[in-house]
Motif scaffolding. Structure first.
Motif, PDB file in Angstrom:
ATOM      1  N   ASP A 153       0.831  -1.207   0.000  1.00 21.09           N
ATOM      2  CA  ASP A 153       0.000   0.000   0.000  1.00 21.09           C
ATOM      3  C   ASP A 153       0.867   1.260   0.000  1.00 21.09           C
ATOM      4  N   ARG A 154       1.918   1.257   0.832  1.00 19.90           N
ATOM      5  CA  ARG A 154       2.812   2.411   0.916  1.00 19.90           C
ATOM      6  C   ARG A 154       3.535   2.640  -0.414  1.00 19.90           C
ATOM      7  N   LEU A 155       3.955   1.549  -1.032  1.00 19.49           N
ATOM      8  CA  LEU A 155       4.663   1.653  -2.300  1.00 19.49           C
ATOM      9  C   LEU A 155       3.771   2.273  -3.372  1.00 19.49           C
ATOM     10  N   LYS A 156       2.533   1.817  -3.470  1.00 19.59           N
ATOM     11  CA  LYS A 156       1.604   2.366  -4.466  1.00 19.59           C
ATOM     12  C   LYS A 156       1.358   3.848  -4.230  1.00 19.59           C
ATOM     13  N   LEU A 157       1.181   4.219  -2.951  1.00 26.25           N
ATOM     14  CA  LEU A 157       0.947   5.623  -2.632  1.00 26.25           C
ATOM     15  C   LEU A 157       2.157   6.473  -3.019  1.00 26.25           C
ATOM     16  N   ALA A 158       3.353   5.976  -2.703  1.00 26.82           N
ATOM     17  CA  ALA A 158       4.567   6.732  -3.014  1.00 26.82           C
ATOM     18  C   ALA A 158       4.725   6.912  -4.516  1.00 26.82           C
ATOM     19  N   ARG A 159       4.425   5.866  -5.279  1.00 22.77           N
ATOM     20  CA  ARG A 159       4.551   5.968  -6.734  1.00 22.77           C
ATOM     21  C   ARG A 159       3.540   6.961  -7.302  1.00 22.77           C
ATOM     22  N   GLU A 160       2.335   6.993  -6.708  1.00 26.14           N
ATOM     23  CA  GLU A 160       1.328   7.956  -7.158  1.00 26.14           C
ATOM     24  C   GLU A 160       1.786   9.391  -6.909  1.00 26.14           C
ATOM     25  N   LEU A 161       2.517   9.586  -5.803  1.00 22.62           N
ATOM     26  CA  LEU A 161       2.984  10.926  -5.446  1.00 22.62           C
ATOM     27  C   LEU A 161       4.328  11.253  -6.088  1.00 22.62           C
ATOM     28  N   GLY A 162       4.890  10.283  -6.830  1.00 23.22           N
ATOM     29  CA  GLY A 162       6.175  10.513  -7.482  1.00 23.22           C
ATOM     30  C   GLY A 162       7.361  10.432  -6.551  1.00 23.22           C
ATOM     31  N   SER A 163       7.181   9.781  -5.371  1.00 24.01           N
ATOM     32  CA  SER A 163       8.264   9.675  -4.393  1.00 24.01           C
ATOM     33  C   SER A 163       9.106   8.429  -4.650  1.00 24.01           C
ATOM     34  N   GLU A 164      10.361   8.503  -4.242  1.00 20.80           N
ATOM     35  CA  GLU A 164      11.265   7.356  -4.363  1.00 20.80           C
ATOM     36  C   GLU A 164      11.158   6.499  -3.109  1.00 20.80           C
TER      37      GLU A 164
END
Length: 570
Positions: A153-164
């Motif tokens: 879940d955290r990974l998907k959220l980070a990718r949506e926000l453009g975070s590494e």
């Protein structure tokens, strides 16, 4: 009032507005951990007015499960540094659990002996989910299965926000043995300290896990300094009293994976991460271990991506094989039914492939493809005059889907005469999250004339809740109990096995033991009252089913069962 005083007040008001635009409560904490000043919604979050909090230890406001973590987090806060937002649960004055909050903080320059903390009531479902996760009782870190879900879940959220986001897999060599040799109190403190250290490195303080007694996984956004973590772990060991001399023997090894491979969807990235974690935790499955270099781990990620794509191709193109393993009655050694098992190109682990299918949401389509192939095979065998009963595995994920159940029944309605020949085994490769939907699905299958078996019974904590919620005809007892039958020191396992058999008989449920490999095991299982056996003693999985039709009387135990079929010899 002079202009200087007005400027100071305006500056103060700006800082207060800045703090409360993102928080409900602000606290000033002394170097000894006591509360110096409180402003904001103290009663809302703690159940007490702010003036009653002054002078108390801040840690006393935090739930015991998170207290050690917060103490370590504050201890690591340096002058000019800040705490990245983490999720904590507060404790009310009467000892009841308080609200879940997001904690932030800093230590301002020229304020070495003071910390400034903010608390925000966490109203997001994500925060509730984080606190509901299962945790390792020694370290407070996430358990392996919940880590995969939470980190995904955290990974998907980070990718949506453009975070590494990066995943570090690490092994703390020697820590387990050292902790086991410490006095109980010192051992608990050491493992709790290590858990708090790793939580502090993770995103939100809730994406670090203990995957195995010495293996850990951490999802993080900031750089992970392995050498610094190694020294911090050794410092914790040095503080643990008699173990100080052993500190140098404790080492940390591992590598970090970049989870932002180009061309990968969010779902594939999360699945690749989960697969890598499973391979790492197993340490030996298909030759994977931490002796690999960082480049090898990156190659593993690339391999996982390829497996995701190959799996999609196998499911959509029906490019997989079925083999069949017999399940026999232990008293008469006659064949009761076969179980259909999947095999994939390349000889990879079917279990890992199924987990991968669940991770990329292909498991329902795959289950339907297997059912369709089995139904076609049974229809062909019936035209040849052979009546065969075959068990097909269904993922718990599939059972929870109303769309899946509608598609499954559509396949089975083509030839209703085959229904009693198709048995369904509910697998527990991942935990069923909606038992109400699953129970309705099982009831529908049984009303349609199918027999239902609960697989891997006794292997997971959810087995007994499943048995309570799901009205099944059989349970298949996990093979670990069979393996432990004749081993020394496994009296407890045998007692638990006897208890499970007794419970099933009381409920009128048939029992199947898997991984039966010797005559001694088969005899003991029969003595324990188990009805059926599966394992190499009776036959290995093979592409063909060899039998001659012979229906036998119903089992005297009184539970429903398919007809037995005698094995064809030679």
């Amino acid at each position: 009032m002079g202009s200087g005083a007005k400027d100071m007040r305006a500056e103060r008001d700006r800082f207060v507005a800045f703090a409360f635009s993102a928080a409900d409560l602000m606290l000033e904490i002394a170097g000894d951990g006591s509360v110096l000043f409180v402003s904001g919604a103290a009663r809302l979050l703690t159940g007490e007015d702010g003036d009653r909090l002054t002078g108390r230890q801040f840690s006393s406001l935090v739930d015991e499960a998170d207290r050690h973590f917060i103490l370590n987090l504050l201890a690591s806060l340096t002058v000019g540094g800040r705490i990245e937002p983490v999720t904590v649960r507060l404790l009310r004055a009467d000892g009841a659990p308080g609200p879940i909050c997001v904690l932030g903080g800093c230590c301002l320059p020229r304020q070495e002996s003071r910390y400034y903390l903010t608390l925000s009531n966490a109203r997001l479902p994500q925060a509730e989910a984080a606190m509901a996760n299962k945790r390792d009782y020694q370290t407070g870190l996430l358990a392996s299965d919940d880590f995969e879900d939470r980190a995904g879940d955290r990974l998907k959220l980070a990718r949506e926000l453009g975070s590494e986001v990066k995943l570090t897999l690490m092994e703390i060599v020697g820590l387990r043995e050292l902790a086991e040799n410490l006095p109980a109190e010192e051992s608990r403190a050491l493992m709790s300290d290590v858990g708090a250290l790793l939580r502090g490195q993770s995103i939100g303080g809730d994406t670090a896990a203990r995957l195995d007694p010495e293996k850990y996984g951490i999802l993080h956004a900031t750089p992970f300094d392995q050498e610094a973590v190694t020294e911090q772990v050794r410092n914790l060991v040095r503080r643990s009293g008699p173990a100080a001399a052993a500190a140098e023997a404790v080492g940390v090894r591992g590598a970090t994976l970049d989870l932002h491979a180009k061309g990968m969807s969010d779902e594939d990235a999360a699945s690749a991460m989960a697969f890598a974690v499973q391979r790492f935790a197993n340490d030996g499955a298909e030759g994977f271990s931490l002796r690999s270099t960082e480049d090898s781990l990156k190659a593993l990620l690339n391999t996982t991506v390829s497996r995701v794509r190959a799996l999609r191709s196998a499911v959509t193109g029906r490019n997989f094989q079925l083999v069949f393993q017999p399940i026999v009655r232990l008293d008469t050694r006659t064949l009761h039914h076969y179980e259909a098992l999947s095999r994939f190109e390349g000889g990879g682990s079917p279990f890992e492939t199924i987990r991968l299918a669940e991770g990329v949401h292909l498991i329902g389509e795959f289950d339907l493809a297997v059912v369709q192939r089995v139904v076609d095979l049974l229809a062909e065998k019936r035209r040849q005059g052979e009546v065969i009963d075959v068990a097909v595995n269904l993922s718990g994920h599939s059972l929870e889907s109303g769309i899946f159940m509608a598609a499954l029944r559509e396949i089975l309605q083509v030839d209703p005469t085959l229904r009693k020949q198709v048995i369904f085994e509910i697998t527990e490769s991942t935990q069923i999250t909606n038992l109400v939907h699953a129970a309705n699905a099982v009831r529908q299958l049984r009303e349609d004339g199918h027999f239902v078996c609960l697989d891997d019974f006794g292997a997971g904590a959810a087995s007994f809740p499943y048995l309570q919620a799901l009205d099944v005809d059989y349970v298949k007892i996990d093979g670990a109990y069979v393996k432990a039958l004749q081993a020394q020191g496994h009296v407890r396992d045998q007692a638990i096995l006897k208890g499970m058999v007794w419970l099933c008989k009381e409920l009128g449920i048939g029992t199947v033991a898997e991984m039966v490999e010797t005559e001694d095991q088969a005899r003991l299982l029969l003595d324990f009252g188990i009805d059926y056996g599966q394992g190499y003693l009776f036959g290995r999985p093979e592409p063909e089913m060899r039998l001659e039709p012979l229906r036998l009387p119903d089992d005297p135990g009184g539970h429903r069962q398919p007809g037995d079929i005698r094995l064809k010899r030679g």
